[in-house]
Write a protein that holds these residues in place. Structure first.
Motif, PDB file in Angstrom:
ATOM      1  N   GLU A   1     112.413 -72.440  35.008  1.00 53.46           N
ATOM      2  CA  GLU A   1     111.857 -72.915  36.096  1.00 53.46           C
ATOM      3  C   GLU A   1     109.878 -73.297  35.569  1.00 53.46           C
ATOM      4  O   GLU A   1     109.514 -71.863  35.124  1.00 53.46           O
ATOM      5  N   ASP A   2     108.682 -73.522  36.033  1.00 53.77           N
ATOM      6  CA  ASP A   2     107.574 -73.984  35.396  1.00 53.77           C
ATOM      7  C   ASP A   2     107.091 -73.273  36.869  1.00 53.77           C
ATOM      8  O   ASP A   2     106.872 -73.393  37.895  1.00 53.77           O
TER       9      ASP A   2
ATOM     10  N   LEU B   1     104.698 -73.098  38.491  1.00 55.79           N
ATOM     11  CA  LEU B   1     102.992 -74.282  39.558  1.00 55.79           C
ATOM     12  C   LEU B   1     103.716 -75.024  40.054  1.00 55.79           C
ATOM     13  O   LEU B   1     103.194 -76.198  41.175  1.00 55.79           O
ATOM     14  N   ASP B   2     105.867 -75.004  39.713  1.00 55.47           N
ATOM     15  CA  ASP B   2     106.453 -76.201  39.865  1.00 55.47           C
ATOM     16  C   ASP B   2     106.309 -76.092  42.173  1.00 55.47           C
ATOM     17  O   ASP B   2     106.014 -77.776  42.763  1.00 55.47           O
ATOM     18  N   LEU B   3     106.143 -74.729  42.520  1.00 54.42           N
ATOM     19  CA  LEU B   3     106.339 -74.662  43.591  1.00 54.42           C
ATOM     20  C   LEU B   3     104.655 -75.513  44.602  1.00 54.42           C
ATOM     21  O   LEU B   3     103.954 -74.288  44.013  1.00 54.42           O
ATOM     22  N   GLU B   4     104.555 -76.144  45.613  1.00 53.40           N
ATOM     23  CA  GLU B   4     103.446 -76.268  45.735  1.00 53.40           C
ATOM     24  C   GLU B   4     103.249 -75.969  46.188  1.00 53.40           C
ATOM     25  O   GLU B   4     101.397 -75.661  46.472  1.00 53.40           O
TER      26      GLU B   4
ATOM     27  N   ARG C   1     102.050 -72.318  45.401  1.00 53.31           N
ATOM     28  CA  ARG C   1     102.317 -71.504  44.940  1.00 53.31           C
ATOM     29  C   ARG C   1     100.730 -72.690  43.544  1.00 53.31           C
ATOM     30  O   ARG C   1      99.468 -71.958  43.241  1.00 53.31           O
ATOM     31  N   ARG C   2     101.145 -73.705  43.709  1.00 59.14           N
ATOM     32  CA  ARG C   2     100.171 -74.593  43.278  1.00 59.14           C
ATOM     33  C   ARG C   2      98.842 -74.595  44.326  1.00 59.14           C
ATOM     34  O   ARG C   2      97.916 -74.220  43.312  1.00 59.14           O
TER      35      ARG C   2
ATOM     36  N   HIS D   1     102.412 -64.332  45.862  1.00 57.97           N
ATOM     37  CA  HIS D   1     102.190 -65.742  45.062  1.00 57.97           C
ATOM     38  C   HIS D   1     101.374 -64.888  44.107  1.00 57.97           C
ATOM     39  O   HIS D   1     101.532 -65.626  42.413  1.00 57.97           O
TER      40      HIS D   1
END
Length: 171
Positions: free
Chosen positions: A2-3, A5-8, A10-11, A42
């Protein structure tokens, strides 16, 4: 895979670090209203995947987006993310050379605490001591550089008491 930064969550952490380089863990947690342990998990993940770097200074781990901040800016960030030191620097922007007692009248700390902070600013080459006669005063070492830096990184935005910081300063 997975990317990263896909997780909100973490972004959001990555975004706040990119907008406010040099923040420490508890400030990130406070701004995002998250538990410190959650943020710590994170940021460690972001470091593992080399999106951020972590540097220890003055007892804190400070976080930066990898490859975006130079050594000089990191030195300023580690010092000027501290409220009292920032307050002193902002006061010195208003004046050319100021004696200890005048700073003390405008920064709410004890005389010995002020001396400690001024010595720290001198050590980090942000402030220099000027002697004139029997007196000594303090002034910003690289005034224009500090102003440019403050405009770019806006560390005062993190503290409510500095919301109108530029209104009192004539440059």
């Amino acid at each position: 895979m997975e990317d990263v930064l896909d997780l909100e969550t973490r972004r959001k952490i990555f975004d706040i670090i990119s907008k406010n380089p040099g923040l420490h863990l508890s400030k990130i947690a406070e701004l995002l209203q998250m538990r410190i342990s959650h943020v710590e998990y994170h940021v460690n993940y972001l470091e593992k995947y080399e999106l951020i770097t972590i540097e220890k200074s003055a007892g804190y781990k400070r976080f930066y987006v990898k490859g975006t901040i130079g050594t000089q800016d990191k030195r300023y960030l580690s010092v000027l993310r501290q409220k009292t030191l920032l307050h002193i620097v902002l006061f010195l922007l208003k004046k050319q050379t100021v004696q200890h007692k005048e700073i003390l009248e405008n920064v709410a700390v004890s005389p010995s605490t002020l001396s400690y902070h001024l010595n720290k600013l001198v050590k980090h080459e942000i402030v220099e001591v000027q002697r004139y006669g029997e007196h000594k005063g303090y002034q910003l070492k690289n005034r224009e550089e500090i102003i440019t830096w403050l405009i770019q990184y806006k560390p005062f935005d993190l503290y409510e008491e500095f919301t109108d910081v530029w209104s009192d300063i004539t440059i």
